[in-house]
Design a protein around this motif. Structure first.
Motif, PDB file in Angstrom:
ATOM      1  N   LEU A   1       2.931  10.255 -24.574  1.00 60.98           N
ATOM      2  CA  LEU A   1       2.138  10.835 -25.674  1.00 60.98           C
ATOM      3  C   LEU A   1       2.673  12.217 -26.047  1.00 60.98           C
ATOM      4  O   LEU A   1       2.802  12.551 -27.229  1.00 60.98           O
ATOM      5  CB  LEU A   1       0.671  10.931 -25.262  1.00 60.98           C
ATOM      6  CG  LEU A   1      -0.160   9.640 -25.374  1.00 60.98           C
ATOM      7  CD1 LEU A   1      -1.497   9.796 -24.658  1.00 60.98           C
ATOM      8  CD2 LEU A   1      -0.379   9.274 -26.837  1.00 60.98           C
TER       9      LEU A   1
ATOM     10  N   GLY B   1       5.810  11.949 -28.011  1.00 65.06           N
ATOM     11  CA  GLY B   1       5.723  11.191 -29.263  1.00 65.06           C
ATOM     12  C   GLY B   1       6.462   9.872 -29.212  1.00 65.06           C
ATOM     13  O   GLY B   1       7.018   9.419 -30.218  1.00 65.06           O
TER      14      GLY B   1
ATOM     15  N   LYS C   1       5.041   4.708 -31.367  1.00 64.54           N
ATOM     16  CA  LYS C   1       5.354   4.633 -32.795  1.00 64.54           C
ATOM     17  C   LYS C   1       4.496   3.557 -33.465  1.00 64.54           C
ATOM     18  O   LYS C   1       4.214   2.515 -32.867  1.00 64.54           O
ATOM     19  CB  LYS C   1       6.829   4.277 -33.011  1.00 64.54           C
ATOM     20  CG  LYS C   1       7.806   5.145 -32.243  1.00 64.54           C
ATOM     21  CD  LYS C   1       7.825   6.585 -32.749  1.00 64.54           C
ATOM     22  CE  LYS C   1       8.913   7.384 -32.022  1.00 64.54           C
ATOM     23  NZ  LYS C   1       8.888   8.812 -32.424  1.00 64.54           N
TER      24      LYS C   1
ATOM     25  N   ALA D   1      -6.464   9.161 -28.028  1.00 68.38           N
ATOM     26  CA  ALA D   1      -5.383  10.060 -28.450  1.00 68.38           C
ATOM     27  C   ALA D   1      -4.241   9.265 -29.082  1.00 68.38           C
ATOM     28  O   ALA D   1      -3.627   9.688 -30.074  1.00 68.38           O
ATOM     29  CB  ALA D   1      -4.879  10.866 -27.263  1.00 68.38           C
ATOM     30  N   MET D   2      -3.964   8.088 -28.519  1.00 70.65           N
ATOM     31  CA  MET D   2      -2.893   7.255 -29.043  1.00 70.65           C
ATOM     32  C   MET D   2      -3.223   6.777 -30.454  1.00 70.65           C
ATOM     33  O   MET D   2      -2.368   6.766 -31.355  1.00 70.65           O
ATOM     34  CB  MET D   2      -2.674   6.048 -28.118  1.00 70.65           C
ATOM     35  CG  MET D   2      -1.472   5.201 -28.451  1.00 70.65           C
ATOM     36  SD  MET D   2      -1.332   3.772 -27.345  1.00 70.65           S
ATOM     37  CE  MET D   2      -1.181   4.606 -25.763  1.00 70.65           C
TER      38      MET D   2
ATOM     39  N   TRP E   1      -5.227   8.225 -32.743  1.00 69.87           N
ATOM     40  CA  TRP E   1      -5.099   9.314 -33.727  1.00 69.87           C
ATOM     41  C   TRP E   1      -3.628   9.639 -34.005  1.00 69.87           C
ATOM     42  O   TRP E   1      -3.241   9.915 -35.151  1.00 69.87           O
ATOM     43  CB  TRP E   1      -5.829  10.556 -33.241  1.00 69.87           C
ATOM     44  CG  TRP E   1      -7.315  10.397 -33.113  1.00 69.87           C
ATOM     45  CD1 TRP E   1      -8.102  10.745 -32.062  1.00 69.87           C
ATOM     46  CD2 TRP E   1      -8.214   9.855 -34.095  1.00 69.87           C
ATOM     47  NE1 TRP E   1      -9.422  10.452 -32.306  1.00 69.87           N
ATOM     48  CE2 TRP E   1      -9.516   9.911 -33.560  1.00 69.87           C
ATOM     49  CE3 TRP E   1      -8.040   9.332 -35.371  1.00 69.87           C
ATOM     50  CZ2 TRP E   1     -10.633   9.456 -34.245  1.00 69.87           C
ATOM     51  CZ3 TRP E   1      -9.152   8.865 -36.070  1.00 69.87           C
ATOM     52  CH2 TRP E   1     -10.433   8.934 -35.507  1.00 69.87           C
ATOM     53  N   HIS E   2      -2.806   9.630 -32.946  1.00 67.25           N
ATOM     54  CA  HIS E   2      -1.371   9.902 -33.140  1.00 67.25           C
ATOM     55  C   HIS E   2      -0.732   8.862 -34.054  1.00 67.25           C
ATOM     56  O   HIS E   2       0.030   9.209 -34.984  1.00 67.25           O
ATOM     57  CB  HIS E   2      -0.667   9.901 -31.779  1.00 67.25           C
ATOM     58  CG  HIS E   2       0.833   9.885 -31.872  1.00 67.25           C
ATOM     59  ND1 HIS E   2       1.580  10.995 -32.215  1.00 67.25           N
ATOM     60  CD2 HIS E   2       1.725   8.871 -31.687  1.00 67.25           C
ATOM     61  CE1 HIS E   2       2.862  10.665 -32.236  1.00 67.25           C
ATOM     62  NE2 HIS E   2       2.978   9.387 -31.916  1.00 67.25           N
TER      63      HIS E   2
ATOM     64  N   GLU F   1      -1.945   9.345 -37.747  1.00 62.96           N
ATOM     65  CA  GLU F   1      -1.310  10.486 -38.405  1.00 62.96           C
ATOM     66  C   GLU F   1       0.131  10.166 -38.789  1.00 62.96           C
ATOM     67  O   GLU F   1       0.579  10.489 -39.898  1.00 62.96           O
ATOM     68  CB  GLU F   1      -1.361  11.700 -37.474  1.00 62.96           C
ATOM     69  CG  GLU F   1      -2.765  12.259 -37.288  1.00 62.96           C
ATOM     70  CD  GLU F   1      -2.799  13.375 -36.242  1.00 62.96           C
ATOM     71  OE1 GLU F   1      -1.725  13.652 -35.653  1.00 62.96           O
ATOM     72  OE2 GLU F   1      -3.874  13.947 -36.003  1.00 62.96           O
ATOM     73  N   ARG F   2       0.846   9.514 -37.870  1.00 69.17           N
ATOM     74  CA  ARG F   2       2.244   9.174 -38.141  1.00 69.17           C
ATOM     75  C   ARG F   2       2.333   8.143 -39.284  1.00 69.17           C
ATOM     76  O   ARG F   2       3.190   8.258 -40.184  1.00 69.17           O
ATOM     77  CB  ARG F   2       2.887   8.614 -36.872  1.00 69.17           C
ATOM     78  CG  ARG F   2       4.348   8.232 -37.026  1.00 69.17           C
ATOM     79  CD  ARG F   2       5.238   9.438 -37.283  1.00 69.17           C
ATOM     80  NE  ARG F   2       6.622   9.043 -37.444  1.00 69.17           N
ATOM     81  CZ  ARG F   2       7.508   8.998 -36.448  1.00 69.17           C
ATOM     82  NH1 ARG F   2       7.123   9.348 -35.230  1.00 69.17           N
ATOM     83  NH2 ARG F   2       8.745   8.619 -36.654  1.00 69.17           N
TER      84      ARG F   2
ATOM     85  N   THR G   1      -8.611  13.548 -40.647  1.00 69.71           N
ATOM     86  CA  THR G   1      -7.225  13.073 -40.591  1.00 69.71           C
ATOM     87  C   THR G   1      -6.788  12.498 -41.935  1.00 69.71           C
ATOM     88  O   THR G   1      -5.687  12.772 -42.427  1.00 69.71           O
ATOM     89  CB  THR G   1      -7.087  11.994 -39.497  1.00 69.71           C
ATOM     90  OG1 THR G   1      -7.514  12.534 -38.237  1.00 69.71           O
ATOM     91  CG2 THR G   1      -5.654  11.520 -39.381  1.00 69.71           C
TER      92      THR G   1
END
Length: 530
Positions: free
Chosen positions: A272, A275, A278, A326-327, A329-330, A333-334, A372
């Protein structure tokens, strides 16, 4: 002799270590195989139960529809309307108006009364969880049927007669079909349906798997010959033993290693931070035209060395350890950053993301999602929150409130894995979602199993009644497309158009779709499953 003693001791230690690991490997492999067999048979029992619940849901919705239109009487016009209603719903054989004690007043098809061997008294009917719906067995000369009674007023009730199609229960793997039986019964033990290749043959030493519905007085049971299980799905045994023996040989080397192992959760945290997770994009397309209407983002773990970790190897751990939030949201965003130009140019394009129930109900979920999406300058109505069913929604009232808040802000909500997950159709109605996604289990068999077609038709009918759209998952062939369209499904997702793709590949797919219609996608990424 003195010089050879250390070598002999080393050899003995290696042999002992190999034997110990071999025994442990045998026990572990046997336990794993038994666990997998039990899990698969338990899931098959759950599928039979869900199919039966859907049939009752469908009957209840039909009775509510008839009562709401004022057809709960014996007038000629009302009976004609009821006959048309029954004709349009193949799962329902007849609809009858009955007295409070359960005795029949009139029937849409009065000739079906001649096939009844017996009729249950109201006192013998079994109540459902909501106390407004009752189930009972209808004994007929051509086989048993299921009666579903719904009270209309203190003086009358409507009953739907559901035919019990044995093919509905024909779900066993080929290796077990001749050595198993599948049963559907009421909670009082009255049998409603059975599938067994040879009904006259008793199963020797059977082992059983049973499921009881929490909403209806229904019980499903699968019996399998115990001897057959010793050879079914045992392919993992010898690879596991080979691995165990190899570990035994190198155990000494492993002990000599001094590097501290921090564990898989620490690997997730590092990934995490770097990054390494994906978003991959799988298109959602119009079944008739093939045009891509949106996409679902799916997680892929791309390590620094270029290797790809399959989702099944990290998603369950991410969920159990709490890292899934957390994964998620990441990944969102990506994905928003990658797709922003296309989303802003095409306001009808939808981006879907998976959210587990615990994340949906967590504090601040709606606020974080809004922040977000607003930060990416994307319209909320282009975002679809797919609620996955790996865990059950324990607090339906709170979940419905969260869904209502999401819809108020413009977000759309979909329920994933419909048909094999935890939610019954009554829970779908209470949740207030926009879309249901039919599980790949049904799409795989829709061209070869008539009972699957009936279930998909019921899902589409009920979705329309609830003002919901329908998406079919796992579409792989044009034949499946034709079968789904015949059932009323309009959108699909699956390898027929593309596997989940990295962004660059997905962008090329979109460009080809806009230029030429349905694309033909294949290549190295097709091996990456959702």
């Amino acid at each position: 002799m003195t010089l050879r003693r250390p070598n002999l001791m080393l050899a003995a230690l290696v042999l002992a270590s190999t034997a110990a690991f071999g025994l442990a490997g045998h026990l572990a492999a046997t336990s794993f195989i038994h666990h997998q067999q039990a899990r698969q048979l338990d899931e098959l029992t759950e599928v039979v139960l869900r199919r039966s619940e859907f049939a009752v849901d469908f009957a209840a919705a039909s009775l509510d529809d008839l009562a709401g239109k004022g057809f709960a009487n014996c007038d000629g016009a009302a009976l004609q309307a009821v006959r048309l209603h029954v004709y349009q719903r193949s799962a329902v054989k007849d609809v009858r108006l009955v007295n409070p004690d359960g005795s029949v007043i009139c029937s849409a098809y009065s000739e079906t009364l001649e096939f009844d061997k017996g009729w249950a008294d109201r006192r013998d009917m079994l109540a459902s969880r909501d106390k407004k719906l009752f189930l009972f067995r209808v004994e007929q000369f051509g086989g048993d049927a299921l009666g579903v009674l719904r009270d209309i007023d203190p003086k009358t009730a409507l009953v739907a007669i559901l035919g019990i199609n044995a093919s509905l229960f024909d779900i066993m793997p080929a290796e077990l079909r001749a050595h198993s039986e599948v049963l559907l019964a009421l909670n009082n033990g009255e049998k409603l349906g059975e599938f067994m290749l040879d009904p006259d043959r008793a199963l020797p030493l059977p082992t059983g798997f049973e499921k009881n519905s929490v909403r209806y007085p229904l019980r499903t049971t699968i019996h399998v010959e115990r001897a057959v299980l010793s050879t079914w799905n045992t392919e993992a045994y010898w690879p596991a033993m080979a691995l165990a023996l190899a570990l035994g040989v190198i155990f000494g080397i492993l002990l000599a290693r001094s590097r501290r192992t921090e564990g898989p959760v620490a690997d997730l945290d590092r990934a995490l931070a770097r990054g390494e997770f994906k978003p991959y994009f799988q298109p959602i397309f119009d079944l008739e035209t093939g045009a891509i209407k949106g996409c679902e983002i799916l997680a892929r773990w791309l390590r620094e060395d270029g290797s790809v970790v399959p989702p099944m190897n990290f998603i369950p751990l991410a969920e159990s350890s709490g890292r899934i939030q957390a994964m998620t949201w990441h990944l969102l965003e990506r994905a928003l950053s990658d797709l922003r130009p296309h989303l802003r140019a095409n306001k009808d394009f939808k981006l879907s993301l998976n959210v587990v129930p615990k994340h949906l109900l967590s504090a601040g979920f709606v606020e974080t999602l809004r922040r977000t999406v607003l930060s990416a300058r994307i319209s909320a109505r282009q975002i679809v929150v797919e609620v996955t069913e790996r865990d059950e929604l324990d607090d339906l009232v709170r979940a419905a409130a969260v869904v209502a808040e999401l819809r108020e802000y413009g977000f759309r909500v979909a329920i994933d894995d419909v048909g094999v997950g935890h939610s019954g159709l009554s829970r779908l109605k209470g949740l207030g979602a926009n879309t249901i996604k039919i599980d790949k289990f049904f799409v795989d068999t829709i061209t070869i199993d008539a009972s699957t077609t009936a279930i998909v038709e019921m899902l589409v009918t009920l979705a329309k009644d609830l003002h919901m759209s329908v998406v079919a998952e796992g579409v792989e062939t044009e034949e499946q497309v034709r079968a789904l369209m015949a059932c009323g499904v309009q959108e699909g997702q699956g390898y027929l158009v593309a596997a989940p793709l990295p962004f660059a590949e997905f962008l090329r797919l979109l460009a080809g779709d806009e230029a030429h219609g349905r694309p033909d996608v294949s290549g190295p990424d097709a091996a990456l499953v959702a």
